[in-house]
Design a protein around this motif. Structure first.
Motif: not given
Length: 65
Positions: A32-39, A56-65
């Motif tokens: 099971e994985t959590l998508s970057v968008y849900d994370a 995930y990195t802070e950059e990946e999470l910021e981009n997903a928001l």
């Protein structure tokens, strides 16, 4: 995060689920994985706390928001 049993947590706002992160990091055998968008939603709803980055990195999470 709300504990829902069996080592699993659920985000109260988006209802995404995630497992407990072991002390030594992510378990690569986990199917099971959590998508970057849900994370990103969980991370943001927890004040961008590094404990809720789910690998995930802070950059990946910021981009997903």
């Amino acid at each position: 995060m709300n504990y829902i049993g069996d080592g699993r947590y659920e985000c109260p706002s988006c209802h995404a689920t995630a497992g407990v992160i072991p002390e030594d990091g992510w378990n690569d055998d986990d199917d099971e994985t959590l998508s970057v968008y849900d994370a990103a939603l969980i991370w943001a709803s927890n004040g961008k706390d590094e404990d809720y980055m789910f690998g995930y990195t802070e950059e990946e999470l910021e981009n997903a928001l």
